[in-house]
Design an enzyme around this catalytic site. Structure first.
Site, PDB file in Angstrom:
ATOM      1  N   GLU A   1       2.953   5.704  -0.889  1.00 39.90           N
ATOM      2  CA  GLU A   1       3.808   5.602   0.289  1.00 39.90           C
ATOM      3  C   GLU A   1       4.902   6.660   0.230  1.00 39.90           C
ATOM      4  OE1 GLU A   1       3.632   0.907   1.630  1.00 39.90           O
ATOM      5  OE2 GLU A   1       5.360   1.602   0.468  1.00 39.90           O
ATOM      6  N   CYS A   2       5.028   7.446   1.270  1.00 39.65           N
ATOM      7  CA  CYS A   2       6.122   8.386   1.505  1.00 39.65           C
ATOM      8  C   CYS A   2       6.370   9.308   0.307  1.00 39.65           C
ATOM      9  CB  CYS A   2       7.383   7.633   1.903  1.00 39.65           C
ATOM     10  SG  CYS A   2       8.605   8.677   2.741  1.00 39.65           S
ATOM     11  N   GLY A   3       7.332   8.989  -0.550  1.00 48.93           N
ATOM     12  CA  GLY A   3       7.559   9.824  -1.721  1.00 48.93           C
ATOM     13  C   GLY A   3       6.317   9.968  -2.567  1.00 48.93           C
TER      14      GLY A   3
ATOM     15  N   SER B   1       0.348   7.357   2.844  1.00 53.21           N
ATOM     16  CA  SER B   1       0.965   7.335   4.169  1.00 53.21           C
ATOM     17  C   SER B   1       2.466   7.554   4.076  1.00 53.21           C
ATOM     18  CB  SER B   1       0.684   6.005   4.864  1.00 53.21           C
ATOM     19  OG  SER B   1       1.374   4.958   4.210  1.00 53.21           O
TER      20      SER B   1
END
Length: 469
Positions: free
Chosen positions: A331-333, A433
């Site tokens: 996720e993200c990072g 994502s």
């Protein structure tokens, strides 16, 4: 109905100091032997890290936008079971929220939980004007019980006396404390808010210092009395947890200074689904332990890009394992770390390279706010195509240079995701994502991912991959 002392810490507007006050109260009460269960309204990750450190109990998020009232009540009851004081910190101002009718505001959450509200007021530039401010908050919604105020950023004894006199003369709201301006109460911030406690040298000492300063200015006995006067808990009873299943899959999880954005209830849900979580340090570990899956949550890889790049051994181990079929969720990072590179200004660093794209940091947010996602057929976890999931995103980066016909797990109905239309890059058994999901908000991602890891292990579809015995 059972007694449940509880308190909602809010403010007239954001940046009033309520997080610092909440941290100080949690730590001061914990130092007295009070079992404090902290909560944070909204999707924030960083404030809960500090509240967890202060209270010594994992902070739990309550999000009226992502959770139903029933889910909020159950989450609150389960987490607060056995505590002496439930302390909920709001976000922004008391009546702020996305909905015009206030249905997802701090005030609405305080009413649902039956929690008396303590307003933290930034007193800079105010004297007599503090009274109509408090009267306005009282009049705006009579069903919200404003049980007291804590004056923050007070300029001295004379300033404090004027503020107290105005409130005593014109309102019936007691002053529970006054905190003077003090640089020692300021926590460092950067582009996404507060600096996580894991990155702050001397975080424990700073929390203890904040606790002392807050306790010096606030009447802790009166604050606890306000919490004790909350009505008996009329919500759901805590659910006795089922026997923890035997962990039959091992999932590596990045837990270090670069990655730490995890919801406490998501981690508990992963374990409840049968996962043994194996922490890895992306900055220092040089090999991947024998695991069946990998989870890399959010964080600040851009801040540690040089250190992450320097750990060549782990980057290559992760790249090879993911290419060999290791089920992975990022996720993200985590997405940023698994990409080919991160560029921030004139600096560029190589990353894992499992995602055929490059990350570019931008001065302003690219995606920010709540998202609504529609699952696509390429989602490898068996998520039914067309299923709508809700989450949130907050990123200053973009993922560029993806190959044509990249597979995605989600179509974005609201938000930005990777390219404004899709999110969740799918590469083999990897899903990465920009959106953050939460099992307690209805996505059920944690048990779905564990089940996917379990199925992948059972099929032994990745020959040569070192899986746990």
């Amino acid at each position: 109905m059972t007694p449940l002392p509880r308190l909602f810490i809010s403010a007239a507007h954001k940046s009033s100091g309520k997080t610092t006050v909440a941290i100080g109260l949690a730590a001061a009460f914990a130092a007295r032997g009070v079992a404090v269960q902290p909560f944070k309204k909204g999707p924030d990750y960083i404030d809960p890290m500090w509240l967890t450190r202060a209270a010594g109990r994992a902070c739990v998020n309550l999000d009226p936008h992502l959770q139903t009232p029933a889910a909020i009540g159950a989450t609150f009851a389960d987490a607060a079971a056995g505590c002496d004081l439930a302390l909920i910190e709001g976000n922004k101002g008391l009546h702020d929220g996305l909905a015009l009718d206030g249905s997802n505001s701090n005030a609405a959450l305080a009413k649902q939980l039956g929690a008396p509200v303590v307003l933290v007021l930034d007193a800079r530039g105010m004297t007599r004007g503090v009274a109509p401010l408090v009267l306005g908050f009282q009049a705006f919604d009579r069903d919200v019980r404003i049980a007291g105020v804590i004056l923050n950023q007070v300029g001295g004894a004379r300033h404090e006396s004027k503020l107290r006199a105005a409130l005593e003369a014109y309102t019936d709201v007691p002053v529970l404390g006054a905190i003077a301006r003090d640089e020692r109460l300021v926590l460092p911030e950067r582009h996404l808010g507060l600096t996580p406690d894991a990155e702050f040298d001397g975080a424990a000492e700073r929390v203890a210092q904040i606790a002392t300063l807050v306790a010096d200015g606030v009447d802790l006995d009166r604050v606890r009395a306000v919490a004790a006067a909350a009505p008996a808990w009329a919500g759901p009873a805590p659910q006795r947890p089922a026997a923890t299943p035997r962990a039959d899959v091992r999932i590596a999880i990045a837990r270090d200074r670069a990655f730490g954005f995890y919801y406490a209830d998501d981690l508990a849900a992963l374990e409840a689904a049968g996962a043994c979580l194996v922490p890895i340090d992306t900055l220092h570990d040089t090999s991947l332990p024998a695991v069946d899956g990998l989870f890399v949550g959010g964080g600040f890889p851009e801040v540690f890009m040089a250190e992450l790049e320097a750990n060549v051994a782990l980057r290559h181990a992760l790249r090879d394992a993911i290419a060999a079929g290791l089920p992975t969720y990022a996720e993200c990072g985590g997405l940023m770390y698994l990409a080919r590179s991160i560029r921030w200004g004139d600096r560029c660093a190589e990353m894992v390279g499992a995602i055929p794209g490059d990350v570019t940091m931008h001065a302003k947010p690219v995606g920010r706010g709540y998202v609504r996602l529609e699952a696509l057929a390429d989602h490898p976890w068996g998520q039914a195509s067309g299923t709508v999931l809700h989450g949130h995103e907050f990123h200053h980066s973009s993922l560029d240079g993806l190959v044509p016909h990249t597979a995605f797990a989600y179509r974005v109905q609201r938000g930005h995701g990777v390219d404004g239309a899709c999110d969740g890059v799918v590469v083999g058994r990897l899903v990465a994502s920009y959106s953050h999901l939460r099992t307690g908000a209805g996505s059920d991602w944690a048990p779905r991912f564990v089940d996917f890891v379990r199925r992948c292990r059972a099929t032994a579809a990745a020959p040569g991959l070192a899986l746990a015995a």
